[in-house]
Design an enzyme around this catalytic site. Structure first.
Site, PDB file in Angstrom:
ATOM      1  CD  GLU A  41     -14.391  -1.074  -5.719  1.00 35.17           C
ATOM      2  OE1 GLU A  41     -13.997  -1.546  -4.623  1.00 35.17           O
ATOM      3  OE2 GLU A  41     -13.890  -1.413  -6.798  1.00 35.17           O
ATOM      4  CG  HIS A  96     -10.701   3.002  -4.164  1.00 35.27           C
ATOM      5  ND1 HIS A  96     -10.584   1.707  -4.625  1.00 35.27           N
ATOM      6  CD2 HIS A  96     -11.857   3.038  -3.461  1.00 35.27           C
ATOM      7  CE1 HIS A  96     -11.631   0.996  -4.214  1.00 35.27           C
ATOM      8  NE2 HIS A  96     -12.416   1.786  -3.511  1.00 35.27           N
ATOM      9  NE  ARG A 145       3.159  -1.515  -6.471  1.00 36.03           N
ATOM     10  CZ  ARG A 145       4.253  -2.214  -6.728  1.00 36.03           C
ATOM     11  NH1 ARG A 145       5.402  -1.889  -6.162  1.00 36.03           N
ATOM     12  NH2 ARG A 145       4.203  -3.257  -7.529  1.00 36.03           N
ATOM     13  CG  ASP A 175      -2.195  -2.802 -11.158  1.00 32.59           C
ATOM     14  OD1 ASP A 175      -1.247  -3.281 -10.521  1.00 32.59           O
ATOM     15  OD2 ASP A 175      -3.377  -3.200 -11.043  1.00 32.59           O
ATOM     16  CG  HIS A 189      -0.329  -8.199  -5.975  1.00 34.55           C
ATOM     17  ND1 HIS A 189       0.659  -8.082  -6.911  1.00 34.55           N
ATOM     18  CD2 HIS A 189      -1.191  -7.182  -6.206  1.00 34.55           C
ATOM     19  CE1 HIS A 189       0.413  -7.033  -7.674  1.00 34.55           C
ATOM     20  NE2 HIS A 189      -0.696  -6.460  -7.259  1.00 34.55           N
ATOM     21  CE  LYS A 244      -1.519  -4.427   1.669  1.00 41.39           C
ATOM     22  NZ  LYS A 244      -1.658  -4.342   0.222  1.00 41.39           N
ATOM     23  CD  GLN A 279      -9.084  -7.962  -7.222  1.00 39.91           C
ATOM     24  OE1 GLN A 279     -10.180  -7.413  -7.121  1.00 39.91           O
ATOM     25  NE2 GLN A 279      -8.073  -7.439  -7.862  1.00 39.91           N
TER      26      GLN A 279
HETATM   27  P1  FAD Z   1       1.304  -3.234  -2.446  1.00 40.47           P
HETATM   28  O1  FAD Z   1       0.769  -3.501  -1.087  1.00 40.47           O
HETATM   29  O2  FAD Z   1       2.328  -2.155  -2.578  1.00 40.47           O
HETATM   30  O3  FAD Z   1       1.886  -4.605  -3.025  1.00 40.47           O
HETATM   31  C1  FAD Z   1       2.339  -4.706  -4.372  1.00 40.47           C
HETATM   32  C2  FAD Z   1       3.254  -5.904  -4.500  1.00 40.47           C
HETATM   33  O4  FAD Z   1       4.462  -5.653  -3.774  1.00 40.47           O
HETATM   34  C3  FAD Z   1       2.682  -7.185  -3.891  1.00 40.47           C
HETATM   35  O5  FAD Z   1       3.161  -8.267  -4.633  1.00 40.47           O
HETATM   36  C4  FAD Z   1       3.271  -7.177  -2.486  1.00 40.47           C
HETATM   37  O6  FAD Z   1       3.323  -8.477  -1.911  1.00 40.47           O
HETATM   38  C5  FAD Z   1       4.642  -6.596  -2.744  1.00 40.47           C
HETATM   39  N1  FAD Z   1       5.187  -5.891  -1.577  1.00 40.47           N
HETATM   40  C6  FAD Z   1       4.507  -5.081  -0.738  1.00 40.47           C
HETATM   41  N2  FAD Z   1       5.352  -4.569   0.183  1.00 40.47           N
HETATM   42  C7  FAD Z   1       6.582  -5.034  -0.133  1.00 40.47           C
HETATM   43  C8  FAD Z   1       7.863  -4.845   0.441  1.00 40.47           C
HETATM   44  N3  FAD Z   1       8.054  -4.092   1.523  1.00 40.47           N
HETATM   45  N4  FAD Z   1       8.939  -5.474  -0.133  1.00 40.47           N
HETATM   46  C9  FAD Z   1       8.764  -6.269  -1.235  1.00 40.47           C
HETATM   47  N5  FAD Z   1       7.555  -6.495  -1.801  1.00 40.47           N
HETATM   48  C10 FAD Z   1       6.496  -5.890  -1.251  1.00 40.47           C
HETATM   49  N6  FAD Z   1      -6.068  -0.052  -8.503  1.00 40.47           N
HETATM   50  C11 FAD Z   1      -6.242   1.203  -8.970  1.00 40.47           C
HETATM   51  O7  FAD Z   1      -5.506   1.622  -9.862  1.00 40.47           O
HETATM   52  N7  FAD Z   1      -7.217   2.018  -8.477  1.00 40.47           N
HETATM   53  C12 FAD Z   1      -8.055   1.613  -7.483  1.00 40.47           C
HETATM   54  O8  FAD Z   1      -8.917   2.359  -7.056  1.00 40.47           O
HETATM   55  C13 FAD Z   1      -7.889   0.299  -6.954  1.00 40.47           C
HETATM   56  N8  FAD Z   1      -8.660  -0.149  -5.944  1.00 40.47           N
HETATM   57  C14 FAD Z   1      -8.468  -1.400  -5.449  1.00 40.47           C
HETATM   58  C15 FAD Z   1      -9.259  -1.839  -4.370  1.00 40.47           C
HETATM   59  C16 FAD Z   1      -9.097  -3.110  -3.846  1.00 40.47           C
HETATM   60  C17 FAD Z   1      -9.966  -3.559  -2.695  1.00 40.47           C
HETATM   61  C18 FAD Z   1      -8.132  -3.989  -4.410  1.00 40.47           C
HETATM   62  C19 FAD Z   1      -7.982  -5.375  -3.875  1.00 40.47           C
HETATM   63  C20 FAD Z   1      -7.328  -3.566  -5.461  1.00 40.47           C
HETATM   64  C21 FAD Z   1      -7.476  -2.265  -5.972  1.00 40.47           C
HETATM   65  N9  FAD Z   1      -6.674  -1.788  -7.007  1.00 40.47           N
HETATM   66  C22 FAD Z   1      -6.862  -0.516  -7.504  1.00 40.47           C
HETATM   67  C23 FAD Z   1      -5.647  -2.647  -7.612  1.00 40.47           C
HETATM   68  C24 FAD Z   1      -4.279  -2.461  -6.922  1.00 40.47           C
HETATM   69  O9  FAD Z   1      -3.828  -1.129  -7.072  1.00 40.47           O
HETATM   70  C25 FAD Z   1      -3.301  -3.400  -7.588  1.00 40.47           C
HETATM   71  O10 FAD Z   1      -3.692  -4.727  -7.394  1.00 40.47           O
HETATM   72  C26 FAD Z   1      -1.851  -3.200  -7.185  1.00 40.47           C
HETATM   73  O11 FAD Z   1      -1.028  -3.942  -8.077  1.00 40.47           O
HETATM   74  C27 FAD Z   1      -1.525  -3.682  -5.791  1.00 40.47           C
HETATM   75  O12 FAD Z   1      -1.869  -2.772  -4.869  1.00 40.47           O
HETATM   76  P2  FAD Z   1      -1.448  -2.983  -3.327  1.00 40.47           P
HETATM   77  O13 FAD Z   1      -1.904  -1.778  -2.604  1.00 40.47           O
HETATM   78  O14 FAD Z   1      -1.836  -4.302  -2.828  1.00 40.47           O
HETATM   79  O15 FAD Z   1       0.162  -2.910  -3.471  1.00 40.47           O
END
Ligand code: FAD
Length: 326
Positions: A30, A90, A120, A122, A165, A181, A192
């Site tokens: 990465e 990403h 999603r 941050d 998370h 998802k 992570q």
């Molecule tokens: P989600 O899956 O949307 O989850 C976010 C929160 O909402 C979680 O607490 C989840 O449990 C909750 N949730 C999900 N669905 C629902 C629902 N239907 N109802 C209620 N709650 C729900 N960040 C960047 O900015 N750029 C990157 O390139 C990047 N790459 C990453 C790569 C990896 C492998 C990882 C692990 C993280 C990466 N991140 C990146 C960080 C990531 O964007 C953040 O950690 C973000 O806060 C969570 O993303 P997610 O896709 O898991 O979110």
């Protein structure tokens, strides 16, 4: 790509999904989009050095600001055109309308990029600040997964969190939404980073107990200096495991010894994960090749383990934080 119209991809480039379905293991690296010319030189040097290992894919994180985002798209396009590597882009929902998200997916399709990691994102600046949905955007990554799926024949990855998370109210809720998802169309997940195999295995068991078999690729970042240990909670979401920290403390005064131990520990961790059936390893590189390359080479991955159709070429073998991303 016209809005709402499924994109027609130039030719069928094999995906991470194809490789994992064929029982192969995925080894990947990465990178993050650098901000300076010197950073860009470093990035391309690392990419070229790692290219010879013929990884399954390389991924590029997606930042929050407009210029970083353009850099991500540019790097991914260049990897697709100028190297033999398979890029995974990403992709985040922060400050994007659905129209913009579809447009970006179209750009990836036009560049021949079929692998997207849907996260999603941050809020820019403070990752724990309130997450504000774009008025015409999406709320959770689950919706991003659906959007990408509807746009064409993409292979979609998602994020997984061994320690949950930080926004999830409980491990149970975190697992439930993760499974949701996956069911929305994710082909695989990348975790992570973490520093103890059991933490990954517990996540995998929780997900399996809910009847979900989406492959979860563990993410490893070799420790090369003591400051990584100090930042562990910020990086991974949990304090550095005390039993591992104790090994590093013994050599803390000798930076070379710390690095050597980091490589050794990284290789031990990877070996254990692979022995336990992990579907591969994703390495965070910080745009440098040496530590990840040393760990990977210590694994002596036989070509038969990783042979598969994941590359843009026949595959013989085989995220301060992430710059401004993860
Ligand atoms: P989600 O899956 O949307 O989850 C976010 C929160 O909402 C979680 O607490 C989840 O449990 C909750 N949730 C999900 N669905 C629902 C629902 N239907 N109802 C209620 N709650 C729900 N960040 C960047 O900015 N750029 C990157 O390139 C990047 N790459 C990453 C790569 C990896 C492998 C990882 C692990 C993280 C990466 N991140 C990146 C960080 C990531 O964007 C953040 O950690 C973000 O806060 C969570 O993303 P997610 O896709 O898991 O979110």
């Amino acid at each position: 790509m016209a809005l709402g119209r499924p994109s027609v991809l130039p030719d069928r480039v094999p995906t991470v999904r194809d490789l994992l379905a064929a029982g192969g293991r995925s080894f990947s690296f990465e990178f993050f989009p650098p901000k300076t010319d010197e950073g860009a030189r470093q990035l391309w040097k690392a990419i070229r050095e790692l290219e010879s290992l013929r990884p399954t894919f390389v991924s590029v994180t997606y930042g929050a600001g407009g210029s970083t985002r353009d850099r991500t798209v540019g790097i991914v396009e260049r990897i697709a055109h100028d190297t033999t590597l398979t890029p995974v882009a990403h992709f985040t929902a922060v400050n994007h309308s659905i129209r913009e998200l579809r447009h970006l997916v179209g750009r990836f399709a036009d560049a021949g990029v079929r692998n997207i990691l849907a996260v999603r994102g941050d809020p820019p600046g403070d990752p724990m600040a309130e997450w504000v949905q774009h008025p015409d955007g999406v709320l959770y990554s689950e919706e991003l997964v659906r959007l990408i799926r509807q746009a064409g024949d993409f292979c979609v990855g998602v994020a997984a969190f061994p320690y949950k998370h930080p926004r999830s109210p409980s491990i149970d809720a975190d697992t439930e939404y993760f499974v949701q998802k996956c069911r929305a169309g994710a082909d695989y997940a990348i975790t992570q980073m973490f520093f103890r195999a059991e933490d990954y295995l517990r996540l995998r068991d929780r997900v399996a107990a809910r009847g979900c078999d989406t492959p979860i690729i563990p993410c490893i970042m070799p420790v090369t200096q003591m400051s990584t240990i100090a930042r562990s909670e910020q990086l991974s979401g949990a304090p550095f495991p005390p039993e591992v920290a104790a090994r590093f403390e013994e050599v803390a005064d000798d930076p070379e010894a710390v690095r050597r131990l980091g490589i050794e520990h990284g290789a031990e961790l990877c070996r254990r994960l692979l022995d336990e059936g992990a579907p591969g390893i994703h390495f965070i590189t910080f745009n440098r090749s040496s530590a990840s390359r040393e760990v990977f080479q210590r694994l002596n991955v036989p070509s038969s383990v990783t042979a598969g159709p994941a590359g843009r070429h026949p595959l013989p073998v085989a995220g301060g934080l992430q710059g401004d991303a993860r």
